[in-house]
Design a protein around this motif. Sequence first.
Motif, PDB file in Angstrom:
ATOM      1  N   GLY A 262       0.808  -1.224   0.000  1.00 35.06           N
ATOM      2  CA  GLY A 262       0.000   0.000   0.000  1.00 35.06           C
ATOM      3  C   GLY A 262       0.836   1.267   0.000  1.00 35.06           C
ATOM      4  O   GLY A 262       0.663   2.139  -0.867  1.00 35.06           O
ATOM      5  N   PRO A 263       1.777   1.442   0.944  1.00 32.32           N
ATOM      6  CA  PRO A 263       2.624   2.633   0.922  1.00 32.32           C
ATOM      7  C   PRO A 263       3.486   2.731  -0.334  1.00 32.32           C
ATOM      8  O   PRO A 263       3.769   3.834  -0.813  1.00 32.32           O
ATOM      9  CB  PRO A 263       3.489   2.463   2.176  1.00 32.32           C
ATOM     10  CG  PRO A 263       2.706   1.588   3.071  1.00 32.32           C
ATOM     11  CD  PRO A 263       1.967   0.644   2.163  1.00 32.32           C
ATOM     12  N   VAL A 264       3.917   1.584  -0.877  1.00 34.09           N
ATOM     13  CA  VAL A 264       4.720   1.597  -2.095  1.00 34.09           C
ATOM     14  C   VAL A 264       3.906   2.159  -3.262  1.00 34.09           C
ATOM     15  O   VAL A 264       4.415   2.920  -4.099  1.00 34.09           O
ATOM     16  CB  VAL A 264       5.241   0.180  -2.413  1.00 34.09           C
ATOM     17  CG1 VAL A 264       5.890   0.126  -3.792  1.00 34.09           C
ATOM     18  CG2 VAL A 264       6.242  -0.273  -1.353  1.00 34.09           C
ATOM     19  N   GLU A 265       2.621   1.791  -3.324  1.00 36.78           N
ATOM     20  CA  GLU A 265       1.746   2.352  -4.358  1.00 36.78           C
ATOM     21  C   GLU A 265       1.716   3.871  -4.271  1.00 36.78           C
ATOM     22  O   GLU A 265       1.789   4.570  -5.289  1.00 36.78           O
ATOM     23  CB  GLU A 265       0.329   1.798  -4.201  1.00 36.78           C
ATOM     24  CG  GLU A 265      -0.684   2.403  -5.157  1.00 36.78           C
ATOM     25  CD  GLU A 265      -2.122   2.126  -4.765  1.00 36.78           C
ATOM     26  OE1 GLU A 265      -3.021   2.580  -5.499  1.00 36.78           O
ATOM     27  OE2 GLU A 265      -2.345   1.497  -3.714  1.00 36.78           O
ATOM     28  N   MET A 266       1.605   4.415  -3.046  1.00 36.84           N
ATOM     29  CA  MET A 266       1.572   5.864  -2.878  1.00 36.84           C
ATOM     30  C   MET A 266       2.873   6.501  -3.350  1.00 36.84           C
ATOM     31  O   MET A 266       2.872   7.564  -3.975  1.00 36.84           O
ATOM     32  CB  MET A 266       1.330   6.236  -1.409  1.00 36.84           C
ATOM     33  CG  MET A 266       0.061   5.654  -0.822  1.00 36.84           C
ATOM     34  SD  MET A 266      -1.425   6.065  -1.766  1.00 36.84           S
ATOM     35  CE  MET A 266      -2.314   4.514  -1.652  1.00 36.84           C
ATOM     36  N   ALA A 267       3.988   5.840  -3.064  1.00 40.09           N
ATOM     37  CA  ALA A 267       5.284   6.369  -3.484  1.00 40.09           C
ATOM     38  C   ALA A 267       5.402   6.408  -5.004  1.00 40.09           C
ATOM     39  O   ALA A 267       5.995   7.334  -5.573  1.00 40.09           O
ATOM     40  CB  ALA A 267       6.409   5.526  -2.874  1.00 40.09           C
ATOM     41  N   VAL A 268       4.829   5.419  -5.689  1.00 39.82           N
ATOM     42  CA  VAL A 268       4.837   5.416  -7.160  1.00 39.82           C
ATOM     43  C   VAL A 268       3.975   6.557  -7.698  1.00 39.82           C
ATOM     44  O   VAL A 268       4.370   7.264  -8.636  1.00 39.82           O
ATOM     45  CB  VAL A 268       4.348   4.058  -7.700  1.00 39.82           C
ATOM     46  CG1 VAL A 268       4.133   4.121  -9.218  1.00 39.82           C
ATOM     47  CG2 VAL A 268       5.336   2.958  -7.364  1.00 39.82           C
ATOM     48  N   LEU A 269       2.802   6.762  -7.128  1.00 41.01           N
ATOM     49  CA  LEU A 269       1.933   7.848  -7.582  1.00 41.01           C
ATOM     50  C   LEU A 269       2.604   9.203  -7.396  1.00 41.01           C
ATOM     51  O   LEU A 269       2.483  10.092  -8.247  1.00 41.01           O
ATOM     52  CB  LEU A 269       0.607   7.805  -6.829  1.00 41.01           C
ATOM     53  CG  LEU A 269      -0.349   6.678  -7.216  1.00 41.01           C
ATOM     54  CD1 LEU A 269      -1.522   6.608  -6.245  1.00 41.01           C
ATOM     55  CD2 LEU A 269      -0.860   6.857  -8.643  1.00 41.01           C
ATOM     56  N   MET A 270       3.321   9.384  -6.291  1.00 39.75           N
ATOM     57  CA  MET A 270       4.028  10.642  -6.070  1.00 39.75           C
ATOM     58  C   MET A 270       5.114  10.828  -7.123  1.00 39.75           C
ATOM     59  O   MET A 270       5.310  11.933  -7.643  1.00 39.75           O
ATOM     60  CB  MET A 270       4.615  10.671  -4.664  1.00 39.75           C
ATOM     61  CG  MET A 270       3.566  10.719  -3.563  1.00 39.75           C
ATOM     62  SD  MET A 270       4.264  10.693  -1.898  1.00 39.75           S
ATOM     63  CE  MET A 270       4.871  12.377  -1.781  1.00 39.75           C
ATOM     64  N   ASP A 271       5.824   9.772  -7.455  1.00 39.31           N
ATOM     65  CA  ASP A 271       6.823   9.807  -8.529  1.00 39.31           C
ATOM     66  C   ASP A 271       6.198  10.297  -9.836  1.00 39.31           C
ATOM     67  O   ASP A 271       6.739  11.158 -10.532  1.00 39.31           O
ATOM     68  CB  ASP A 271       7.364   8.396  -8.751  1.00 39.31           C
ATOM     69  CG  ASP A 271       8.851   8.287  -8.437  1.00 39.31           C
ATOM     70  OD1 ASP A 271       9.455   9.275  -8.005  1.00 39.31           O
ATOM     71  OD2 ASP A 271       9.400   7.184  -8.619  1.00 39.31           O
ATOM     72  N   ARG A 272       5.056   9.716 -10.175  1.00 46.79           N
ATOM     73  CA  ARG A 272       4.400  10.051 -11.439  1.00 46.79           C
ATOM     74  C   ARG A 272       3.921  11.501 -11.445  1.00 46.79           C
ATOM     75  O   ARG A 272       3.985  12.180 -12.481  1.00 46.79           O
ATOM     76  CB  ARG A 272       3.221   9.099 -11.672  1.00 46.79           C
ATOM     77  CG  ARG A 272       3.645   7.665 -11.950  1.00 46.79           C
ATOM     78  CD  ARG A 272       2.439   6.752 -12.148  1.00 46.79           C
ATOM     79  NE  ARG A 272       2.838   5.387 -12.487  1.00 46.79           N
ATOM     80  CZ  ARG A 272       1.986   4.398 -12.759  1.00 46.79           C
ATOM     81  NH1 ARG A 272       0.683   4.627 -12.698  1.00 46.79           N
ATOM     82  NH2 ARG A 272       2.436   3.193 -13.069  1.00 46.79           N
ATOM     83  N   ALA A 273       3.433  11.970 -10.296  1.00 51.11           N
ATOM     84  CA  ALA A 273       2.963  13.354 -10.218  1.00 51.11           C
ATOM     85  C   ALA A 273       4.109  14.329 -10.415  1.00 51.11           C
ATOM     86  O   ALA A 273       3.974  15.347 -11.117  1.00 51.11           O
ATOM     87  CB  ALA A 273       2.283  13.596  -8.869  1.00 51.11           C
ATOM     88  N   VAL A 274       5.250  14.049  -9.818  1.00 52.30           N
ATOM     89  CA  VAL A 274       6.423  14.911  -9.976  1.00 52.30           C
ATOM     90  C   VAL A 274       6.858  14.956 -11.435  1.00 52.30           C
ATOM     91  O   VAL A 274       7.183  16.016 -11.974  1.00 52.30           O
ATOM     92  CB  VAL A 274       7.568  14.422  -9.067  1.00 52.30           C
ATOM     93  CG1 VAL A 274       8.903  15.035  -9.472  1.00 52.30           C
ATOM     94  CG2 VAL A 274       7.259  14.742  -7.617  1.00 52.30           C
TER      95      VAL A 274
END
Length: 347
Positions: A262-274
């Motif tokens: 779950g937290p890893v998914e959030m980290a990927v989404l933040m990467d994509r947003a940046v």
Amino acid sequence: MTLPATRALSGGAVLKSVRADLAPHRAVIEPQNKRVSVIRFSAQETDPQLWQHRMEASRVSAEQKVKAFSHLGYQVDHEVLPGGTSAADFARLIDERSADPNTSAIIVQYPPPPHLAPMVQRMAPEKDIDGLLGERSQQQACATAEGIARVVRPFAQDNPSIAVIGGKGFVGSGVVRLLEQDGLRVTSLDAGDDLRQARNADIIVSATGNPHVLTNDVVQPHHRLVVDSGFMPQADGSIAGDVHPSAQNVPQYITPVPGGIGPVEMAVLMDRAVKMDSDPNHTPWTCQPVPYLDKGQVAAMESMPSATASASRGVDGRAADGSKPESMQHRAPTQTSASRDAQGPSV
């Protein structure tokens, strides 16, 4: 000689470190007044219990996304719709968010009610940050699948065999696709297949959403990594993953539920947003390698008269001596290694 105790890989550590590394991008994103639309559906007391559990999981995930995007300086529209929302009303909302120049990304929490699922395809592809549009998406897979692939890669340097259970599903198919693109050997298993085929694999990825489907008949001590992406709230308030409690202390490494993928998914989404709104050349984070034993080494240790692997393992991921679980660490583009290992928020 005993086998090393099972280690729980904490996704919370990855998320905490990624949040810190990406924090400077807030100064670029926030002045743009960009928005992210997170849409989920609520359940009624009269809905089947399984649907209520799925909508509760959706709520938890949506709230974590709100935190992740807000950290980067986005204004987040967290919209909760009743399950009985009409197709016309849902289509209108998707069209409005797609046409809004200030909305950078749209996320629809899955699963939506069946009668609304086709309307998701109306989303503008450039705003599909979570890869919901399939072949029309600008993302190769959903964020969960990409996160799983990033966790698996450090364990796959010697081209191991990988079994993906739930490989035909939304998340599982993305995992299969990404790992096969890496040239890895992947076996996809799904409903109706004999899951015991995964016994001989080196790595297991489970993306079924079927609580406790993987027992110790499948999970073995030689499995260097078991990725459990299940997350199903239970009536007693607990959270169930795909791996049965009897098998959680068997493999060398496992992603816990909650607090793993779950937290890893959030980290990927933040990467994509940046990458979308701050730095198009941003290099995604990666997970660092950790030591593990190959199948031959495990077999050799188990054959020794003094081997008591089962006795040395603990269901909480601690070694027999009580030492703390491992934390997944990530390597940021500007670092040779990540030193943070504090536990972050869990999903």
